[in-house]
Scaffold this motif. Sequence first.
Motif, PDB file in Angstrom:
ATOM      1  N   LYS A   1      18.357  18.604  -2.921  1.00  0.00           N
ATOM      2  CA  LYS A   1      19.698  19.079  -2.571  1.00  0.00           C
ATOM      3  C   LYS A   1      19.640  20.108  -1.442  1.00  0.00           C
ATOM      4  N   ALA A   2      18.611  20.942  -1.425  1.00  0.00           N
ATOM      5  CA  ALA A   2      18.475  21.962  -0.376  1.00  0.00           C
ATOM      6  C   ALA A   2      18.197  21.312   0.985  1.00  0.00           C
TER       7      ALA A   2
ATOM      8  N   ALA B   1      20.501  21.308   4.345  1.00  0.00           N
ATOM      9  CA  ALA B   1      19.984  21.721   5.652  1.00  0.00           C
ATOM     10  C   ALA B   1      20.359  20.728   6.748  1.00  0.00           C
ATOM     11  N   LEU B   2      20.574  19.474   6.389  1.00  0.00           N
ATOM     12  CA  LEU B   2      20.966  18.445   7.355  1.00  0.00           C
ATOM     13  C   LEU B   2      22.463  18.476   7.682  1.00  0.00           C
ATOM     14  N   GLN B   3      23.260  19.140   6.859  1.00  0.00           N
ATOM     15  CA  GLN B   3      24.711  19.097   7.008  1.00  0.00           C
ATOM     16  C   GLN B   3      25.236  19.651   8.333  1.00  0.00           C
ATOM     17  N   PRO B   4      24.704  20.751   8.879  1.00  0.00           N
ATOM     18  CA  PRO B   4      25.210  21.194  10.186  1.00  0.00           C
ATOM     19  C   PRO B   4      25.006  20.131  11.270  1.00  0.00           C
ATOM     20  N   TYR B   5      23.893  19.416  11.196  1.00  0.00           N
ATOM     21  CA  TYR B   5      23.644  18.335  12.149  1.00  0.00           C
ATOM     22  C   TYR B   5      24.684  17.232  11.975  1.00  0.00           C
TER      23      TYR B   5
ATOM     24  N   ALA C   1      20.929  24.168  12.413  1.00  0.00           N
ATOM     25  CA  ALA C   1      20.109  23.283  11.579  1.00  0.00           C
ATOM     26  C   ALA C   1      18.646  23.266  12.017  1.00  0.00           C
ATOM     27  N   PHE C   2      18.361  23.707  13.249  1.00  0.00           N
ATOM     28  CA  PHE C   2      17.034  23.577  13.851  1.00  0.00           C
ATOM     29  C   PHE C   2      16.321  24.915  14.003  1.00  0.00           C
TER      30      PHE C   2
ATOM     31  N   ILE D   1      15.210  22.091  10.508  1.00  0.00           N
ATOM     32  CA  ILE D   1      14.630  20.948  11.205  1.00  0.00           C
ATOM     33  C   ILE D   1      13.661  21.460  12.269  1.00  0.00           C
ATOM     34  N   SER D   2      12.453  20.933  12.241  1.00  0.00           N
ATOM     35  CA  SER D   2      11.433  21.303  13.219  1.00  0.00           C
ATOM     36  C   SER D   2      11.399  20.313  14.381  1.00  0.00           C
ATOM     37  N   GLY D   3      11.795  19.075  14.123  1.00  0.00           N
ATOM     38  CA  GLY D   3      11.798  18.067  15.178  1.00  0.00           C
ATOM     39  C   GLY D   3      12.576  16.845  14.752  1.00  0.00           C
ATOM     40  N   LYS D   4      12.972  16.071  15.756  1.00  0.00           N
ATOM     41  CA  LYS D   4      13.743  14.859  15.499  1.00  0.00           C
ATOM     42  C   LYS D   4      13.292  13.772  16.463  1.00  0.00           C
ATOM     43  N   VAL D   5      13.166  12.555  15.935  1.00  0.00           N
ATOM     44  CA  VAL D   5      12.915  11.364  16.742  1.00  0.00           C
ATOM     45  C   VAL D   5      14.039  10.396  16.397  1.00  0.00           C
TER      46      VAL D   5
END
Length: 168
Positions: free
Chosen positions: A54-55, A59-63, A78-79, A157-161
């Motif tokens: 859930k945490a 954490a993904l919600q702002p994105y 978020a990042f 978030i540390s990184g995204k692809v």
Amino acid sequence: MNKIFSLFPFAMLLMLPVTAVQSQSPAQRTDIVSSADISKESKADEAHSFVEYKAVKAALQPYIQSATTGNGEVIRTAFYDHAHIVGSAGGVFNNVNLNTFAKNISGSGPSPDVKHHIAWIDISGPAAAAKVEFINWRGNRFTDFFILYKKDGEWKISGKVYDAHSNN
């Protein structure tokens, strides 16, 4: 003659005796870990795992919210500051830092009809990965893979692809 000598090491391996471990059945071997051993969790572990899931989702919600609003300042929250975003859209490879990505989000404007689905979240201690699918984000479908880390009790978030699917 050279061919014979080049095969010599391989031929020697074929002549090695079978060891006791190799001749044991899987049930007799002690070097094999069963899936039952790996998946044993206490009730407390299961509860903690659910809380962490859930945490990470939170954490993904702002994105996710920024996909709808087009607000690059919200997406920043978020990042981690060091984050990089890598992928391609329109056949163009992109590797941008968080500042550039946030400006791109703000510059693209809102996508009020965007839909999303969190396909999976995988957590191991303070590290996590997540896959989120978006459809109709500025008319496109995106698949985003996120790497997250929990520092001082907070997931970020540390990184995204990403992949832009048919827009590539």
